[in-house]
Design an enzyme around this catalytic site. Structure first.
Site, PDB file in Angstrom:
ATOM      1  N   LEU A   1     -27.465  43.902  71.002  1.00  0.00           N
ATOM      2  CA  LEU A   1     -26.624  42.825  70.485  1.00  0.00           C
ATOM      3  C   LEU A   1     -25.173  43.220  70.729  1.00  0.00           C
ATOM      4  CD1 LEU A   1     -27.886  41.534  67.004  1.00  0.00           C
ATOM      5  CD2 LEU A   1     -27.501  40.198  69.072  1.00  0.00           C
ATOM      6  N   ASP A   2     -24.402  42.313  71.311  1.00  0.00           N
ATOM      7  CA  ASP A   2     -22.996  42.565  71.585  1.00  0.00           C
ATOM      8  C   ASP A   2     -22.226  42.752  70.272  1.00  0.00           C
ATOM      9  OD1 ASP A   2     -20.852  42.326  73.845  1.00  0.00           O
ATOM     10  OD2 ASP A   2     -20.064  41.160  72.162  1.00  0.00           O
ATOM     11  N   PRO A   3     -21.101  43.479  70.295  1.00  0.00           N
ATOM     12  CA  PRO A   3     -20.298  43.628  69.075  1.00  0.00           C
ATOM     13  C   PRO A   3     -19.919  42.301  68.413  1.00  0.00           C
ATOM     14  CG  PRO A   3     -19.544  45.176  70.726  1.00  0.00           C
ATOM     15  CD  PRO A   3     -20.583  44.313  71.400  1.00  0.00           C
TER      16      PRO A   3
END
Length: 377
Positions: A102-104
């Site tokens: 999951l991206d930041p």
């Protein structure tokens, strides 16, 4: 011997290592959000790491065997690598990895496998994912989210009716071009590395499956909220980009939350603050970290279970095949997970009258509490 439910093939873990952590996630399955972070991003570093503790004169804690799943409700601003490092540190676990980056900028479910659960990561990664995301209309950006540079603009704002009429084109099996800022490898290099260097990467369309895509609400003319349930390899950012292009209004993701990963839903998620509080209570003898663990076999919900005798279990544990015969022999073939006395033993293949072990589990150490085991039944 007793068999239940239907078959699913065993797949070997795809080793796309991320730093020192055992990250078993695949470059081809970034859940639509991995892109602009590199290993030099300061947010990849755990400020409370054991290295810094030793520099400050604090004793190094011994690591231990911990086996199970923690489904972290990842907060916005944290990288997946950092999240794994934090959970690994809290449990003092020897091994850890996650089942889909999951991206930041995204929040939501990040399944983290500890110990022997890392052997089941491919089964989670092959499962469906569900996202709730907001698209901001009027701008297309090079990263297809809020972090990128604006590349196209439009004064057009789509109506809810126009959006809904378009969604069937993005449902089912579709061809999707991954974002320029994605983890796809191009001649041995990540596309996002090439994009950061100013190169335009020619990424080929790939087949992906969108099971459901719905418009949930339109709070104002410039924003629309969607829910999507999709298969492995789908980029949600690319959905926003392509819908905006067809509507002529352009768009990019401005909010993203993952609500389902394989068998793990929102009810399984635990916020980081709650997990840290549980660790503090456990350290003072007021609770157990086992209460935060889901059993290893939770990841194996979609494959059959096969119970064996202790004698057969001993053979399987040594890596030896077991003959299946008699009236209780299963009449199926393919992958099963094997149990003995209700405890997970191995992943195995049934074929030619034999049960052949493929992955044997050693669950000595901290595992899920009995209450969590009952929840997974």
């Amino acid at each position: 011997m007793i068999v239940t439910t239907a078959n699913s093939p065993i797949e070997q873990p795809v080793g796309d290592s991320d730093g020192a952590e055992k990250n078993i996630s695949s470059a081809a399955d970034r859940d639509g959000v991995q892109h602009a972070r590199g290993n030099d991003d300061p947010r990849n570093n755990d400020p409370r790491s054991s290295k810094q503790q030793r520099q400050q004169g604090q004793p190094r804690r011994d690591k231990r065997d911990v086996h199970g799943w923690v489904v972290l409700d990842k907060p916005i601003g944290m990288t997946s690598t950092h999240a794994v490092a934090v959970v690994k540190r809290l449990f003092q676990a020897k091994r850890a990895g996650h089942a889909g980056t999951l991206d930041p900028l995204a929040s939501g479910g990040l399944p983290i496998a500890l110990g022997e659960a890392t052997k089941t990561v491919p089964f989670v990664m092959d499962g469906r994912k569900r996202y709730r995301f907001t698209v901001c209309w009027g701008e297309e950006r090079d990263t297809d989210d809020t972090e990128g540079r604006v590349t196209r603009t439009s004064d057009i704002r789509p109506s809810a009716e126009a959006i809904r009429d378009l969604l069937p084109q993005f449902t089912g099996m579709i061809e999707q071009i991954p974002p320029q800022y994605s983890a796809i490898k191009v001649q041995g290099e990540r596309a996002y590395d090439l994009a950061r260097d100013g190169e335009t990467v020619d990424l080929k369309p790939r087949p992906v499956e969108i099971h459901h895509l719905t418009l949930v609400e339109q709070p104002d003319s410039s924003h629309s909220v969607f829910e999507a349930e999709c298969g492995k390899g789908t980029y949600v950012r690319a959905l926003a980009r392509d819908i905006g292009r067809i509507l002529g209004c352009y768009g990019h993701i401005c909010a993203l939350r993952r609500t389902l990963v394989g068998p793990f839903g929102e009810s399984d998620m635990i916020p980081l603050e709650q997990l840290e509080a549980l660790c503090d209570r456990a350290a003072s003898g007021e609770g157990s970290l086992a209460d935060a663990l889901l059993p290893v076999e939770t990841a194996l919900d979609d494959i059959p279970a096969l119970a064996v005798t202790r004698a057969d279990a001993a053979r399987l544990h040594r890596g030896q095949a077991v003959l299946l015969r008699g009236r209780d022999a299963p009449n199926c073939s393919g992958t099963v997970y094997v149990t003995v006395a209700g405890r997970l033993l191995a992943l195995a293949e049934i074929g030619n009258g034999e049960l052949i072990p493929k992955r044997v589990f050693n669950l000595t150490g901290l595992t899920a509490s009995p209450a969590r085991n009952n929840e997974s039944v």
